[in-house]
Design an enzyme around this catalytic site. Structure first.
Site, PDB file in Angstrom:
ATOM      1  N   ASP A 120       0.849  -1.189   0.000  1.00 42.20           N
ATOM      2  CA  ASP A 120       0.000   0.000   0.000  1.00 42.20           C
ATOM      3  C   ASP A 120       0.884   1.238   0.000  1.00 42.20           C
ATOM      4  OD1 ASP A 120      -2.432  -1.386   0.039  1.00 42.20           O
ATOM      5  OD2 ASP A 120      -2.461  -1.505   2.216  1.00 42.20           O
ATOM      6  N   ASP A 135      -7.037  -0.966  -4.183  1.00 45.26           N
ATOM      7  CA  ASP A 135      -8.035  -0.624  -3.161  1.00 45.26           C
ATOM      8  C   ASP A 135      -8.986   0.460  -3.667  1.00 45.26           C
ATOM      9  OD1 ASP A 135      -6.874  -2.427  -1.365  1.00 45.26           O
ATOM     10  OD2 ASP A 135      -5.584  -0.886  -0.484  1.00 45.26           O
TER      11      ASP A 135
END
Length: 160
Positions: A120, A135
């Site tokens: 991420d 995401d």
């Protein structure tokens, strides 16, 4: 009309494929080419940092205590269910939402196999989680599905 030639099938398929490709390229560049290992931070704006955080859960760290095999099984079952829904559905918005979710989920699943966790990168000071392109696609897909479910539908014509 042949199933594969329907505009909703083509548009949604290629959109989901684009999500998968862009997310994979982004992660390949940062992790494999630039050599980021975690903890690197670039302040882009006072409210936005570009950083690498390894997520061992599903979306936004959920189910972080589960084994990688169990997480992959859950994600695999969810993707099969979504793919079945995508094939059965006729609505372009629903197919787009499902394709975005599948493309993002598939890329995050590849992270688990390749890296052992999901990479991420985007951190907003007002949002408690770090997230990635996949995401964002999953979230956008879910929003599209919610909009499609809530939008008014024309009444079916009764045959009297």
């Amino acid at each position: 009309m042949n199933f594969l030639m329907k505009p909703s099938v083509l548009w949604s398929f290629f959109l989901g494929l684009d999500v998968l490709i862009f997310d994979r390229l982004h992660k390949y560049f940062q992790v494999d080419m630039a050599g980021w290992t975690g903890g690197e931070v670039i302040e882009v704006a006072p409210f936005f940092d570009y950083t690498l955080v390894w997520n061992t859960g599903i979306s936004y760290g959920l189910m972080g205590g589960m084994t990688p095999e169990m997480l992959l099984l859950i994600m695999g079952l969810a993707m099969v269910a979504l793919a079945w829904w995508w094939v059965k559905e006729d609505s372009l918005l629903t197919r787009i939402g499902i394709a975005l979710a599948i493309g993002g989920a598939l890329s995050n699943a590849i992270d688990r196999v390749v890296y052992g966790a999901v990479a991420d990168f985007f951190s907003l000071s007002f949002f408690p989680y770090v997230f990635n392109i996949a995401d964002m696609a999953i979230t956008t897909g879910v929003i599209a599905l919610i909009i499609d479910v809530l939008r008014p539908r024309p009444e079916p014509e009764s045959k009297s």
